[in-house]
Scaffold this motif. Structure first.
Motif, PDB file in Angstrom:
ATOM      1  N   ASP A 100      22.610  -0.713  91.818  1.00 19.99           N
ATOM      2  CA  ASP A 100      21.726  -2.034  91.733  1.00 19.99           C
ATOM      3  C   ASP A 100      21.838  -2.388  90.253  1.00 19.99           C
ATOM      4  OD1 ASP A 100      20.717  -1.832  94.213  1.00 19.99           O
ATOM      5  OD2 ASP A 100      18.936  -0.781  93.896  1.00 19.99           O
ATOM      6  N   CYS A 101      22.140  -1.274  89.346  1.00 22.28           N
ATOM      7  CA  CYS A 101      22.173  -1.698  87.970  1.00 22.28           C
ATOM      8  C   CYS A 101      23.683  -2.008  87.457  1.00 22.28           C
ATOM      9  CB  CYS A 101      21.868  -0.354  86.972  1.00 22.28           C
ATOM     10  SG  CYS A 101      20.222   0.258  87.570  1.00 22.28           S
ATOM     11  N   PHE A 102      24.443  -2.075  88.267  1.00 23.99           N
ATOM     12  CA  PHE A 102      25.922  -2.396  87.970  1.00 23.99           C
ATOM     13  C   PHE A 102      26.197  -3.616  87.283  1.00 23.99           C
ATOM     14  CE2 PHE A 102      30.216  -3.866  88.698  1.00 23.99           C
ATOM     15  CZ  PHE A 102      31.088  -2.833  88.361  1.00 23.99           C
ATOM     16  N   ASP A 103      25.761  -4.823  87.868  1.00 24.49           N
ATOM     17  CA  ASP A 103      25.853  -6.089  87.390  1.00 24.49           C
ATOM     18  C   ASP A 103      25.229  -6.497  86.087  1.00 24.49           C
ATOM     19  OD1 ASP A 103      27.469  -7.022  89.443  1.00 24.49           O
ATOM     20  OD2 ASP A 103      25.551  -7.606  90.737  1.00 24.49           O
ATOM     21  N   SER A 104      24.022  -5.763  85.788  1.00 31.86           N
ATOM     22  CA  SER A 104      23.449  -5.885  84.426  1.00 31.86           C
ATOM     23  C   SER A 104      24.059  -5.068  83.463  1.00 31.86           C
ATOM     24  CB  SER A 104      21.719  -5.569  84.662  1.00 31.86           C
ATOM     25  OG  SER A 104      21.919  -4.345  84.866  1.00 31.86           O
ATOM     26  N   HIS A 105      24.529  -4.215  83.617  1.00 32.25           N
ATOM     27  CA  HIS A 105      25.208  -3.338  82.547  1.00 32.25           C
ATOM     28  C   HIS A 105      26.692  -3.943  82.363  1.00 32.25           C
ATOM     29  CE1 HIS A 105      22.074  -0.147  82.674  1.00 32.25           C
ATOM     30  NE2 HIS A 105      22.777   0.532  83.704  1.00 32.25           N
ATOM     31  N   LEU A 106      27.188  -4.549  83.376  1.00 35.70           N
ATOM     32  CA  LEU A 106      28.643  -5.260  83.012  1.00 35.70           C
ATOM     33  C   LEU A 106      28.422  -6.455  82.217  1.00 35.70           C
ATOM     34  CD1 LEU A 106      31.543  -5.377  83.782  1.00 35.70           C
ATOM     35  CD2 LEU A 106      30.882  -6.879  85.881  1.00 35.70           C
ATOM     36  N   GLU A 141      36.005  -0.084  74.287  1.00 29.83           N
ATOM     37  CA  GLU A 141      37.048  -0.378  75.301  1.00 29.83           C
ATOM     38  C   GLU A 141      36.984   0.687  76.318  1.00 29.83           C
ATOM     39  OE1 GLU A 141      39.156  -2.734  75.840  1.00 29.83           O
ATOM     40  OE2 GLU A 141      37.932  -3.843  74.240  1.00 29.83           O
ATOM     41  N   GLU A 142      36.713   2.100  76.007  1.00 29.03           N
ATOM     42  CA  GLU A 142      36.630   3.103  76.831  1.00 29.03           C
ATOM     43  C   GLU A 142      35.449   3.011  77.767  1.00 29.03           C
ATOM     44  OE1 GLU A 142      34.054   6.705  76.905  1.00 29.03           O
ATOM     45  OE2 GLU A 142      35.286   7.295  75.206  1.00 29.03           O
ATOM     46  N   MET A 143      34.331   2.335  77.202  1.00 27.09           N
ATOM     47  CA  MET A 143      33.270   2.342  78.190  1.00 27.09           C
ATOM     48  C   MET A 143      33.568   1.358  79.195  1.00 27.09           C
ATOM     49  SD  MET A 143      29.885   2.660  75.605  1.00 27.09           S
ATOM     50  CE  MET A 143      28.748   2.395  76.981  1.00 27.09           C
ATOM     51  N   LYS A 144      34.167   0.028  78.499  1.00 27.54           N
ATOM     52  CA  LYS A 144      34.475  -0.958  79.555  1.00 27.54           C
ATOM     53  C   LYS A 144      35.567  -0.479  80.793  1.00 27.54           C
ATOM     54  CE  LYS A 144      34.059  -4.948  76.107  1.00 27.54           C
ATOM     55  NZ  LYS A 144      34.595  -5.759  75.348  1.00 27.54           N
ATOM     56  N   ARG A 145      36.483   0.140  80.322  1.00 31.66           N
ATOM     57  CA  ARG A 145      37.529   0.730  81.059  1.00 31.66           C
ATOM     58  C   ARG A 145      36.615   1.741  82.248  1.00 31.66           C
ATOM     59  NH1 ARG A 145      39.950   3.468  77.939  1.00 31.66           N
ATOM     60  NH2 ARG A 145      39.641   5.549  78.522  1.00 31.66           N
ATOM     61  N   ARG A 146      35.990   2.497  81.814  1.00 30.18           N
ATOM     62  CA  ARG A 146      35.198   3.122  82.807  1.00 30.18           C
ATOM     63  C   ARG A 146      34.334   2.400  83.794  1.00 30.18           C
ATOM     64  NH1 ARG A 146      32.191   6.881  78.742  1.00 30.18           N
ATOM     65  NH2 ARG A 146      31.014   7.833  80.324  1.00 30.18           N
ATOM     66  N   LEU A 147      33.542   1.541  82.937  1.00 31.23           N
ATOM     67  CA  LEU A 147      32.652   0.326  83.950  1.00 31.23           C
ATOM     68  C   LEU A 147      33.584  -0.194  84.984  1.00 31.23           C
ATOM     69  CD1 LEU A 147      29.354  -0.942  83.167  1.00 31.23           C
ATOM     70  CD2 LEU A 147      31.019  -2.586  84.377  1.00 31.23           C
ATOM     71  N   PHE A 148      34.749  -0.793  84.672  1.00 35.47           N
ATOM     72  CA  PHE A 148      35.757  -1.470  85.594  1.00 35.47           C
ATOM     73  C   PHE A 148      36.179  -0.682  86.691  1.00 35.47           C
ATOM     74  CE2 PHE A 148      35.686  -4.872  82.208  1.00 35.47           C
ATOM     75  CZ  PHE A 148      35.419  -5.705  82.976  1.00 35.47           C
ATOM     76  N   SER A 149      36.375   0.650  86.317  1.00 36.91           N
ATOM     77  CA  SER A 149      36.748   1.644  87.050  1.00 36.91           C
ATOM     78  C   SER A 149      35.956   1.781  88.202  1.00 36.91           C
ATOM     79  CB  SER A 149      37.185   2.832  86.771  1.00 36.91           C
ATOM     80  OG  SER A 149      35.968   3.700  86.314  1.00 36.91           O
ATOM     81  N   ASN A 150      34.763   1.607  88.198  1.00 37.68           N
ATOM     82  CA  ASN A 150      33.564   1.930  89.073  1.00 37.68           C
ATOM     83  C   ASN A 150      33.240   0.740  90.083  1.00 37.68           C
ATOM     84  OD1 ASN A 150      32.541   4.323  88.218  1.00 37.68           O
ATOM     85  ND2 ASN A 150      31.698   3.509  86.544  1.00 37.68           N
TER      86      ASN A 150
END
Length: 493
Positions: free
Chosen positions: A407-413, A436-445
């Motif tokens: 539920d938090c995915f879009d807001s965190h993105l 960049e590391e955080m973005k990569r981990r988030l996009f992998s989700n």
């Protein structure tokens, strides 16, 4: 898709074995060539080191006789050949042929390799060659052996998975939880290669590449540098649900390579001593760094950590083979001590990283905490389906947690993409590499969003099994008077 992948993988594996036969032979089409029985006997002769009886001709009777000889030999090794009949093999039925070949691969390739890890991972070990005896006592013994083998089959798979996890654990957050989607990124293959032969891959560059590029690179290096046959193609693995048996067959070859590379005891002990000295120096270096940066701001602390980790990852390369090696039976005392020191150092580094993550400026600290929670959920082993009642409730709990996190995915993105990385003096708040590391981990989700469908499927599966068990229990809820009838009931259960 699964059948096609298995056919290709199993054919390549068989041909790598048949190349050792005298004279060498080759399979062109698995379903057609296995019908004659000759290549099946060639395969079993290489794997067992035994000479097996065979008919020399190729008429229907002789082919049937050769297949019967092959199946008889496998049964003499206490292997269960469920629904595998000579007629189906002669017809070249895909599911039967693939089932037969998988039984052979698991027993002669995976199980025998995994037994070298049995003591290490506290798994049961057993002698696979049981003598054939027709007495009632022997019959009970064979049944008991078959049940033990079923338990060991699970243990052999788990031992291979634990070995793969251990190779990957030497390279940071590369999680392996199964022989399916865990391998999709290609990073676990590259991590194992880096452990077995340091310097062959650049894992940092690999993390920025696509799955297919990493898989292609891993298979290329394994074939050229480690002489490991290329059983898979990137498109076989970079899919939602890759074939477990094909990946297990391929990963076992890396364990085979590791086993073949076993060094002499004297050389090993010298390398252990060198590794222990290096570990002590790293621990001292880390302790000093923590004291010197205690009063520094987040940005400076992270910069020092980056510098330390860059040197650490470079310096550890020569020690990776000895850090990952295991003796055939159990770790000797010096190796055990070395492993403990390694685990202690990695724990200290991870603790340092965790403290730094907690110091991230708002709202990045919340996103980091969310990422860690999602990654922890991803890395957890799924419940044991052998207990459907318990598994059903655990799956339901995981689904609730998962949906809450997503539920938090879009807001965190949105927050991460719009984050302005500078303070009032126009200085960066966070190291660009960390962002960049955080973005990569988030996009992998994003791929992880399909996990809910996977969980729902297993929840439904457990529910169906539980309902079936309850139905049978209700049917069987009656008195049985004789010993034979009770034994029959237990056999059905």
């Amino acid at each position: 898709q699964r059948e096609r992948t298995q056919k290709k993988t199993f054919t390549s594996w068989i041909n790598s074995i048949l190349a050792k036969h005298t004279p060498p032979s080759v399979i062109s089409d698995l379903y057609t060539d296995v019908r004659q029985g000759h290549l099946l006997l060639d395969l079993l002769e290489v794997l067992s080191g035994q000479h097996l009886p065979r008919e020399k001709g190729f008429n229907t009777f002789q082919c049937r006789s050769n297949i019967e000889n092959a199946l008889t030999f496998l049964k003499s090794r206490s292997l269960k050949l469920i629904n595998i009949h000579v007629a189906d093999i002669i017809e070249g039925k895909p599911s039967i042929v693939l089932g037969l070949i998988w039984t052979i691969i698991f027993h002669f390739h995976i199980e025998e390799l995994a037994q070298t890890l049995a003591c290490t991972y506290n798994q049961p070990s057993l002698d696979c060659s049981s003598a054939v005896d027709s007495s009632p006592k022997a019959s009970r013994s064979v049944k008991k052996s078959a049940k033990i083998k079923e338990r060991w089959k699970i243990s052999a798979t788990k031992a291979l998975l634990l070995w793969a996890k251990e190779q990957c654990s030497l390279h940071g957050s590369i999680n392996v939880t199964d022989f399916k989607s865990s391998w999709r990124s290609g990073l676990p293959f590259l991590a194992i290669i880096q452990t077995l032969q340091p310097g062959l891959v650049d894992l940092e560059k690999a993390k920025a590449r696509s799955n297919k590029e990493n898989l292609k690179e891993a298979f290329r290096i394994a074939e050229l540098e480690l002489n490991i046959p290329r059983l898979l193609e990137p498109e076989d693995v970079d899919i939602m649900n890759p074939d477990e048996k094909s990946i297990m067959t391929y990963v076992a070859q890396f364990l085979q390579y590791s086993k073949n590379s076993h060094e002499s005891e004297e050389d090993m002990q010298e390398k252990v001593r060198d590794a222990m000295s290096w570990l002590a120096a790293q621990e001292e270096k880390l302790a000093k760094l923590l004291i010197n940066t205690e009063n520094e701001a987040y940005y400076q602390k992270y910069k020092e950590m980056m510098s330390f980790m860059e040197a650490f990852n470079q310096e550890k390369k020569p020690f990776l083979p000895v850090l990952s090696s295991r003796s055939e039976a159990r770790l000797r005392e010096s190796q055990q001590q070395m492993r403990e020191e390694w685990d202690k150092l990695i724990s200290q580094i991870n603790e340092w990283k965790a403290k730094l993550d907690q110091m991230l400026p708002s709202p990045l600290d919340n996103i980091e905490a969310w990422l860690q929670e999602v990654e922890h959920l991803q890395s957890e082993d799924l419940p044991d389906l052998q207990d459907p009642f318990k598994a059903m409730f655990v799956f339901r709990e995981i689904i609730v947690i998962f949906k809450g996190l997503m539920d938090c995915f879009d807001s965190h993105l949105d927050t991460l993409q719009s984050f302005k990385n500078e303070d009032e003096k126009n200085m960066p708040l966070v190291f660009p590499e960390k962002l960049e590391e955080m973005k990569r981990r988030l996009f992998s989700n994003i791929h992880f969003t399909n996990y809910n469908t996977f969980l729902e499927y297993h929840y439904g599966l457990c529910s169906a099994i539980a309902n079936e068990v309850m139905l049978k229990l209700n049917i069987w809820d009656m008195k049985y008077g004789t010993k034979e009838s009770v034994e029959s009931l237990l056999e059905n259960w």
